[in-house]
Scaffold this motif. Structure first.
Motif, mmCIF file in Angstrom:
data_model
loop_
_atom_site.group_PDB
_atom_site.id
_atom_site.type_symbol
_atom_site.label_atom_id
_atom_site.label_comp_id
_atom_site.label_asym_id
_atom_site.label_seq_id
_atom_site.Cartn_x
_atom_site.Cartn_y
_atom_site.Cartn_z
ATOM 1 N N UNK A 125 21.073 -41.308 16.159
ATOM 2 C CA UNK A 125 21.028 -39.907 15.723
ATOM 3 C C UNK A 125 22.206 -39.134 16.337
ATOM 4 N N UNK A 126 22.469 -39.390 17.629
ATOM 5 C CA UNK A 126 23.623 -38.726 18.263
ATOM 6 C C UNK A 126 24.914 -39.094 17.536
ATOM 7 N N UNK A 132 25.233 -39.977 14.397
ATOM 8 C CA UNK A 132 25.280 -39.313 13.090
ATOM 9 C C UNK A 132 25.644 -37.833 13.264
ATOM 10 N N UNK A 133 25.146 -37.255 14.366
ATOM 11 C CA UNK A 133 25.469 -35.844 14.596
ATOM 12 C C UNK A 133 26.964 -35.675 14.850
ATOM 13 N N UNK A 183 29.287 -37.570 13.688
ATOM 14 C CA UNK A 183 29.943 -37.711 12.378
ATOM 15 C C UNK A 183 29.863 -36.400 11.604
#
Lengths: 53, 734
Positions: free
Chosen positions: A7-8, A10-11, A13
């Motif tokens: 998730x980190x 993707x954040x 990105x």
């Protein structure tokens, strides 16, 4: 843990792709803090970790 | 293909299951948890949806769709703080802990809770609303208008639905929002934001629109095409914990009404003025949606679409021939829209519009319960009747001015009771409104009740000849007369004035919020209306939700029986069982609500199994052992004690972990309290040392993420959308 790191990732990105550079310092700092809090919450070690601050 | 839609973590959590494009089940979490507007993960609603679909577990799902994009919402939140810092600390401290502990990890929470390894989709908030409005509608093509407080950045969108596609074409961005404007006034009038908006709408007809010009000149810059800007000088929702600022109250010449304080003519006039502005905005937006799309059909969703007075005006005065409104227009309906997007957009599956009826199944999408078990277990005195006899008896009781709790079949999806979890009464009785409000619903006496009317006779009673199956259209009552009681009379006098042959459902402005009942959609409710009509000639009943103030509508049989026994209802009908209040044993008094601290609540969520207690014993033993090792040279006496403590913890963890329960409770509660304090200390430092300087620099560079200028010479505030359709974008959280 892997899910949270993904998730980190993707954040990061998201910030990069959408050019959210103004947000980056604030949000990344809070996300790391969030990771620390969610990992230590519910653990008996939390009061020892908090006393380090 | 089974697709689960979820909306959660803001207000009105809900789940929905769509199979091959058909809506199988949908329910709001509040109905199960009994906590109004419950925003927690919808565990019970999901379990129900899986059960209804015959799935053993969520691992059998093909796709999960969450109703919005968490990262973009996070972007909006922090961009707002950057835009207002150094103001906004209080709001920051309230909102950010929830984000860093929960909301940013939503994808992981979904995976953990559902034990689901497949694809999770994240459509946009307003796209989910638009899908919930268009896909279940009867139309092959339609203009789509979604209006609410705020989603990610969009607060309003105009889209076009055609075939299996719904595309958003225009949008307004935060903080400029009709929904937030309405909520700000709800707050100013002393009602709860996100739930009291209905009360403002009900209050409005008692007032005069004497503040309309003031609102349009000072608070809202409204363009001819319905796009708008708010004057942020008078609102505080960006930086504070309140919706309106002090200057807002100064503008209206009176402070905010305290909750539960007396309602005066001033408050009614403010409500009426706001309602007039809202209707004007809705009408202009609808006209613009027609210009943009050219369609003669309109689909509506978003919280503002629950403004049924505005909807009625769009139908009567707007450019559309037909309109369809998603009954779960608020965020709960986002679960449904997200699931349908998974089917029609992500999997590109076709959609067939039936033309004559919608695919919402009368919104009877929730769980059904068999009352037999409860009635037997609690030895509830009752009569079991056949269908025809039941309808006859209930119609006779209604004619005899009895108030009936009517509990049938599946629970409604959406905020309105539609004849399956309803309280029913005779609308011809003039004081029935007061009786229902005061003795049964325990709510404010000014609030009106809605009529359920036979679909085939709606035009005889109301200025409406369209179906309104979800109680989302308000229209004038036919044969209604201006009351002889003028506006200077007190509240009570105006309420009691008889205005029509069905006075209990005729509001003070001679209007009614109508539910049409079609025999194909709810045959049992239709049969009851028919039986009442045959006895009395009146094809209308009062239909209000089966609950009392502050509680969600009843769901299970137990909820219904409890609510029946603790209110002034006379009879309860559970399926085919008729229950007479006079034959019941009184229920014991409700236990007083237990006030528990948030620490105790949070502690309940921590694992306290023997395994967890053993781990706790070992962890504490190791920490005490390390302390012993550090102290043993310089402070041998202290080290002796810590050494003993280490051994005791480890031994207890190994041989008797449950003996550590009391210590575990105290220690973990200390840990939670320290965590609370430390989080806020650190966040305050982050706010002033990082966020504020970045925000000031950003503003110096002229890069604020949202528009603050109130009146500009632009012709429109609508923003076009240029994002081409990209299937993979649904898999992203941004």
């Amino acid at each position: 843990m892997n899910g949270k790191l993904s998730i980190l990732g993707e954040f990061w990105t998201f910030l990069r792709v959408r050019k959210k550079w103004w947000l980056a310092p604030v949000v990344l700092m809070l996300l790391l803090l969030g990771l620390l809090i969610t990992l230590s919450e519910g653990s008996a070690l939390a009061p020892f970790i908090y006393s380090l601050f | 293909m089974n697709i689960l839609g979820i909306s959660a973590f803001y207000h009105d959590s809900a789940a929905c299951l769509v199979r091959d494009g058909e809506i199988i089940a949908a329910a709001q979490e509040e109905r199960f948890s009994r906590k109004k507007h419950d925003d927690r993960f919808p565990r019970h609603a999901i379990d129900y949806c899986l059960r209804e679909a015959g799935l053993a577990s969520s691992s059998e799902l093909d796709l999960v769709a969450f109703y919005e994009k968490p990262f973009v919402k996070c972007d909006r939140l922090f961009s707002t703080y950057l835009g207002v810092a150094p103001r906004g600390l209080q709001s920051f401290l309230k909102a950010v802990p929830v984000w860093i502990k929960q909301k940013i990890w939503i994808k992981q929470i979904l995976r953990d809770e559902l034990k689901f390894e497949g694809t999770i989709l994240f459509p946009e908030h307003h796209e989910s609303h638009a899908a919930s409005a268009f896909f279940p509608s009867p139309f092959e093509d339609a203009a789509v208008l979604t209006v609410d407080g705020v989603g990610e950045w969009a607060t309003t969108t105009i889209g076009r639905g055609a075939g299996n596609r719904v595309d958003l074409l225009r949008e307004l961005h935060f903080p400029h929002s009709l929904g937030l404007l309405y909520s700000a006034f709800t707050y100013y009038l002393g009602f709860r934001v996100n739930s009291g908006e209905y009360k403002v709408m009900g209050l409005a007809p008692y007032g005069q629109p004497r503040f309309t010009d003031l609102i349009l000149s000072n608070l809202v810059d409204l363009k001819p095409d319905g796009s708008l800007r708010l004057n942020l000088d008078h609102f505080d929702f960006m930086a504070g914990l309140t919706m309106t600022s002090r200057s807002f109250a100064q503008l209206f010449g009176a402070p905010r009404r305290a909750p539960e304080a007396e309602l005066t003519q001033h408050h009614m006039d403010v409500a009426r003025s706001l309602q007039a502005v809202t209707e004007e905005v809705m009408l202009r937006m609808a006209r613009h949606a027609h210009e943009v799309t050219g369609s003669s059909n309109l689909c509506l969703a978003g919280g503002v679409a629950l403004n049924c007075v505005g909807n009625g005006r769009i139908l009567r005065e707007g450019p559309f021939e037909k309109i369809w409104i998603q009954p779960a227009a608020g965020d709960a309906g986002g679960a449904l829209g997200a699931a349908l997007l998974g089917w029609h957009h992500y999997h590109d599956q076709p959609r067939e519009a039936p033309g004559t009826h919608d695919a919402q199944k009368a919104s009877l999408l929730g769980p059904a319960f068999d009352p037999a078990e409860l009635v037997a277990r609690k030895e509830i005195a009752h009569e079991q009747l056949g269908d025809d006899e039941l309808m006859e008896r209930v119609a006779a009781l209604l004619e005899d001015r009895q108030v009936i709790g009517w509990y049938q079949g599946r629970v409604e999806f959406g905020p309105r009771a539609l004849g399956n979890r309803s309280i029913l009464a005779d609308p011809r009785v003039p004081d029935m409104q007061r009786r229902l409000n005061e003795k049964i619903k325990f709510r404010e006496s000014f609030r009106p009740f809605a009529p359920a009317v036979l679909r085939e006779r709606v035009a005889e009673y109301f200025e409406l000849d369209e179906p309104s199956p979800y109680m989302l259209l308000v229209a004038p009552v036919k044969a209604a007369v201006e009351s002889s009681v003028d506006d200077s009379a007190g509240f009570g006098d105006r309420l009691r004035a008889v205005r029509s042959p069905i006075p209990a459902v005729t509001h003070v402005d001679q209007s009614a919020r109508i539910q049409t009942v079609d025999v194909r959609e709810n045959p049992r409710f239709h049969a009851l209306l028919r039986a009442f009509e045959q006895r009395t000639g009146c094809g209308v009943l009062i239909n209000t939700s089966f609950n009392v103030r502050g509680e969600p509508p009843v769901c299970a049989v137990e909820d219904a029986y409890r609510c029946f026994m603790r209110t002034g209802m006379d009879y309860l009908v559970l399926g085919n069982l008729l229950i007479d209040k006079r034959q019941q044993q009184p229920l014991p008094a409700a236990p007083p609500p237990t006030a528990r601290s948030w620490i105790a609540d949070d502690y309940e969520r921590i694992d306290r199994s023997p395994r967890a207690l053993r781990r706790f014993g070992f962890t504490m033993g190791i920490v005490a052992g390390v302390i012993t090792a550090l102290l043993i040279r310089r402070y041998p006496a202290v080290a002796m004690t810590t050494g003993v403590v280490a051994v005791l913890f480890a031994a207890a963890g190994q041989f008797a972990p449950t003996s550590l329960a009391a210590i575990h409770r105290i220690w973990m509660q200390i840990s939670l309290a320290m965590g609370w304090v430390m989080t806020r200390v650190i966040l305050t430092l982050v706010f002033f040392l990082v966020l504020t300087p970045v925000g000031l620099l950003q503003r110096l560079a002229g890069k604020r993420a949202f528009e603050v200028a109130f009146r500009t010479p632009e012709n429109t505030y609508w923003k076009g959308r240029e994002t081409p359709f990209e299937r993979e974008s649904y898999e992203r959280q941004y």
